[in-house]
Motif scaffolding. Sequence first.
Motif, mmCIF file in Angstrom:
data_model
loop_
_atom_site.group_PDB
_atom_site.id
_atom_site.type_symbol
_atom_site.label_atom_id
_atom_site.label_comp_id
_atom_site.label_asym_id
_atom_site.label_seq_id
_atom_site.Cartn_x
_atom_site.Cartn_y
_atom_site.Cartn_z
ATOM 1 N N THR B 136 0.838 -1.203 0.000
ATOM 2 C CA THR B 136 0.000 0.000 0.000
ATOM 3 C C THR B 136 0.874 1.255 0.000
ATOM 4 O OG1 THR B 136 -1.699 -1.179 1.212
ATOM 5 C CG2 THR B 136 -1.842 1.207 1.262
ATOM 6 N N VAL B 137 1.904 1.255 0.847
ATOM 7 C CA VAL B 137 2.788 2.419 0.904
ATOM 8 C C VAL B 137 3.542 2.571 -0.417
ATOM 9 C CG1 VAL B 137 4.818 3.392 2.043
ATOM 10 C CG2 VAL B 137 3.026 2.332 3.406
ATOM 11 N N LEU B 138 4.050 1.472 -0.950
ATOM 12 C CA LEU B 138 4.825 1.552 -2.197
ATOM 13 C C LEU B 138 3.951 1.999 -3.367
ATOM 14 C CD1 LEU B 138 7.060 -1.629 -1.886
ATOM 15 C CD2 LEU B 138 7.774 0.730 -1.655
ATOM 16 N N LEU B 139 2.681 1.566 -3.367
ATOM 17 C CA LEU B 139 1.779 1.989 -4.450
ATOM 18 C C LEU B 139 1.425 3.471 -4.351
ATOM 19 C CD1 LEU B 139 -0.777 -0.958 -4.687
ATOM 20 C CD2 LEU B 139 0.766 -0.193 -6.477
ATOM 21 N N SER B 140 1.610 4.045 -3.163
ATOM 22 C CA SER B 140 1.227 5.442 -2.963
ATOM 23 C C SER B 140 2.372 6.408 -3.239
ATOM 24 C CB SER B 140 0.737 5.650 -1.531
ATOM 25 O OG SER B 140 -0.263 4.741 -1.234
ATOM 26 N N LEU B 141 3.522 5.899 -3.639
ATOM 27 C CA LEU B 141 4.647 6.795 -3.912
ATOM 28 C C LEU B 141 4.995 6.748 -5.400
ATOM 29 C CD1 LEU B 141 6.925 6.008 -0.840
ATOM 30 C CD2 LEU B 141 5.704 8.125 -1.275
#
Lengths: 265, 284
Positions: B136-141
């Motif tokens: 989720t974090v990686l998809l948001s950057l």
Amino acid sequence: MLRWSAVAALLAILAAGLFANWIAPHGYADQDRESPNLSPSRQYPLGTDELGRDRFSRLLYGTRVSLLLAPAAAAISIAVAVALGGFTAYAGAGWARASSLVTDLMLSLPTILILLTVRAMLPLNVSALASIVITCVLIGALNYPPAARVIGAGVDALLKSDFILQARATGQSPGRILIRQLMPGIRPVLIAQFWLLVPVFVMAEANLSLLGLGVSEPMPSWGNLLRELENYSAIPERPWVLAPLGVLMVTVLCLYAILPSGEPA
Amino acid sequence: MALRFLAKHAVRLVLTVLIAGLLGAALVRIAPAFGVSEQELDPRLSREFVQGQRPEPVGILRYYGQFLYGVAHGDFGESPSLQRPIGELLRERLPVSLENLAFGAGAGIVLGFLCAMVAVVFRSPLARAVPVASSTVLLSLPSAALGLLFLLAGWPPAMALTAVVFPRVYRYSAAVLARSADASHVLAARARGVSPGRILCVHVLPGAAPQLLAIVGMAISLGFPALVPIEAVCDSPGVMQLALKAAMARDLPLLVVLTMVASVVVLIGNAAADISSDVLRRES
């Protein structure tokens, strides 16, 4: 419940961006040349950048630009996809095949390279407002194929349904069928596609602006605020430079991920 | 039958690249400064002389024909901004990008599949929570920001690509494996007390293999374009960094060739995944 919480949080963040003129303590382009690269203080809540501009104010204005640009681009994409879907549904098999071929072709080509090519054809030295419009239209117009594929399939399925057949049999005009029968039927697909596209376009704008081909200075957006990462050696000593932006981006994109289904991604 | 299938893919690939090239050539030909040289800014030269130096205007199709003829003879033209043959630039930089793609996307695919398998085998919330949170974090950057963060950590650009590819591969493969693991024959095997490892290898993976191969194709088609911002911010001398430089310098001939090269890589990746997935499906 989770969906409504996400909606409320997104609206709060959007409102902070929309009312940046009133909330932000400084203008996004105001420079205090006497105090560049300041640490957070009461006067500058997130410090200042190398030109002495208030980071907090720029974050608020940047949020406004990014959160308005992405939905506008998504609306353009959906409009193009609906126009193509509607057109192919009525234009006959030859046109449908041609349209499908173009969509296939667009899906096969790396979008970012097409974006770069088309953006390179347009003037790079334009006003901030023009750069926002160009970025929005480019992102929206060139990223329509995935939405067109889904919407086209939805329109096709609806056209084969009994109630459309009945509408045709009762002599309704194609325009009336489109507006009164097809559009209400396809609305859930459009809404889902819209909410799926928005976070993708937030990222697309961020990538383009970070590379210097999106929203141009001095107008802030999340992408060109991220350009401060270029001075990466200073970040470990000054985490406030980008940590708030990173947290905001991750939060907003997670909230967008919750919206279509009402469940965490 | 297999030959026909391969030929269909090959024809599709060639047609797509040719049409992409035609679109690119059209863009170059209609670009505002096509055929204009810096000489025209020299006040010492007369207007007649400058106009005499301009090449004869050619139509888009003729221009494209000349371009294709050149490509067939290994001549991709010259980059106006770098003043170097494009073929030479490709020979220098394409291996760097392909290496980044192979290591970065490869690691992302392996990591994504491993996490998905662990989640399916152990079925515990913890086995799912870590990859879900990280993806989720990686998809948001944005990939450019990931590239800079990896540069900051002193890691190679290929690892930034791993961070771009991993979350997508994990999400799709976890869904595919979970569906395969819920099949009735897998439930029967579990009820008979077959070990989780054996269930995964003998029952779940073979059923999901065609879809997993399609995910590999998706990872390649997603990974190669993602190298544009990563190579640009990490200063990795690949073709994708060149693409950004070409865009900034409005070097359309170079950009068009790079778009065609990227399309070929993406299409070959997709076609390879399609073909192997189809072969597996037929065998099963």
